[in-house]
Design an enzyme around this catalytic site. Structure first.
Site, mmCIF file in Angstrom:
data_model
loop_
_atom_site.group_PDB
_atom_site.id
_atom_site.type_symbol
_atom_site.label_atom_id
_atom_site.label_comp_id
_atom_site.label_asym_id
_atom_site.label_seq_id
_atom_site.Cartn_x
_atom_site.Cartn_y
_atom_site.Cartn_z
ATOM 1 N N HIS A 103 0.845 -1.200 0.000
ATOM 2 C CA HIS A 103 0.000 0.000 0.000
ATOM 3 C C HIS A 103 0.881 1.250 0.000
ATOM 4 C CE1 HIS A 103 -2.773 3.105 1.407
ATOM 5 N NE2 HIS A 103 -3.741 2.332 0.939
ATOM 6 N N GLU A 173 -4.351 1.959 -7.000
ATOM 7 C CA GLU A 173 -4.709 2.985 -6.033
ATOM 8 C C GLU A 173 -3.854 4.221 -6.253
ATOM 9 O OE1 GLU A 173 -6.856 0.997 -2.582
ATOM 10 O OE2 GLU A 173 -4.801 1.374 -1.985
HETATM 11 P P1 PGA Z 1 -9.892 5.630 0.970
HETATM 12 O O1 PGA Z 1 -8.622 4.675 1.127
HETATM 13 O O2 PGA Z 1 -11.010 4.792 0.377
HETATM 14 O O3 PGA Z 1 -10.209 6.066 2.373
HETATM 15 O O4 PGA Z 1 -9.496 6.751 0.067
HETATM 16 C C1 PGA Z 1 -8.332 3.776 0.082
HETATM 17 C C2 PGA Z 1 -7.096 2.992 0.371
HETATM 18 O O5 PGA Z 1 -6.142 3.494 0.970
HETATM 19 O O6 PGA Z 1 -7.037 1.814 -0.004
#
Ligand code: PGA
Length: 258
Positions: A103, A173
């Site tokens: 992540h 992401e």
């Molecule tokens: P968020 O986070 O939906 O709060 O923007 C997404 C993530 O970090 O996977």
């Protein structure tokens, strides 16, 4: 899609560093009651609680649950002098069937690199867990129009040496879209990167998810982007009502070819 399975949409959440054990278990119990043993047709939900609550959440979901429990991170070694870390076998022992890797918050704050991501993917596969590999570009890369090349390089590194990637999930992401300071994307802004991922890896991985400022309002449109097999959600899924609403949206959304 995972081989041998009917196409399904993945809808998952990481609680990140939120929720006490009691709160995480309450979420899992409510989810179990709401979904029953059969789950939501066409939807594969997963929940990644903090490590402190993983075993209890997995137990609350129950054996054979349609909801996968998982870890937000795990080390690449099976055991050893790595203070503060947990390994993939330890996560599996606590009930994890999926493990999030790479992540952007871990890349930015905890030294996660393409090299460690690759090692962690290998460990997850070695131990039979689903690696959920996060990739995504910073705002500057996005502004320069280099998003696809950046993300493809991250995923190529993560899958380096992997012969059978059918269990691997990719979560695209974009860093500029994640969290409180993130900006909600227009579906058109993610379409090119998703298409590039699909073209490069779609036929060999288990699915391509989108994550970053997903909400109940934009979920259907983001699921409608060609090549998106699911959503990986933070804030909008931390209330059980929000997660259930996203599952319902995924169940009713048109399943596109992917
Ligand atoms: P968020 O986070 O939906 O709060 O923007 C997404 C993530 O970090 O996977």
């Amino acid at each position: 899609m995972l081989s041998g399975r009917a196409p399904a949409r993945w809808i998952g959440t990481s609680f990140k560093m939120t929720k006490t054990r009691a709160e995480a278990v309450a979420f899992a119990r409510t989810l179990r009651e709401a979904l029953g043993p059969d789950g939501v047709p066409g939807v594969r939900p997963f929940v990644l609680p903090p490590a402190t609550a993983l075993a209890e959440v997995a137990a609350a979901l129950g054996p054979g649950s349609p909801v996968l429990a998982g870890a937000q991170n795990a080390h690449w070694e099976d055991a050893g002098p790595w203070t503060g870390e947990i390994s993939v076998p330890q996560a599996a022992d606590a009930g994890a069937r999926i493990v999030e890797i790479g992540h952007s918050e871990r890349r930015a704050h905890f030294g996660e690199t393409d090299a460690t991501v690759r090692l962690k993917v290998a460990s997850a596969l070695r131990h039979g867990l689903i690696p959920l590999v996060c990739c995504g570009e910073e705002a500057g890369v996005h502004a320069r129009g280099d998003s696809a090349a950046h993300v493809l390089a991250q995923v190529a590194a993560a899958l380096d040496g992997v012969e059978d990637a059918t269990r691997v999930l990719i979560a695209y992401e974009p860093v500029w879209a994640i969290g409180e300071r993130g900006r909600e994307p227009h579906p058109g802004e993610i379409a090119d990167v998703v298409a590039a991922l699909r073209d490069a890896h779609g036929s060999r991985v288990g699915g391509i998810l989108y994550g970053g400022s997903v909400t109940e309002r934009n979920a259907a449109a983001l699921l409608g982007v060609d090549g998106v097999d699911g959503l990986f959600v933070g804030r909008a899924a931390w209330r059980i009502e929000g997660f259930l609403a996203l599952l319902a949206t995924a169940a009713s959304a048109r399943v596109t070819a992917s």
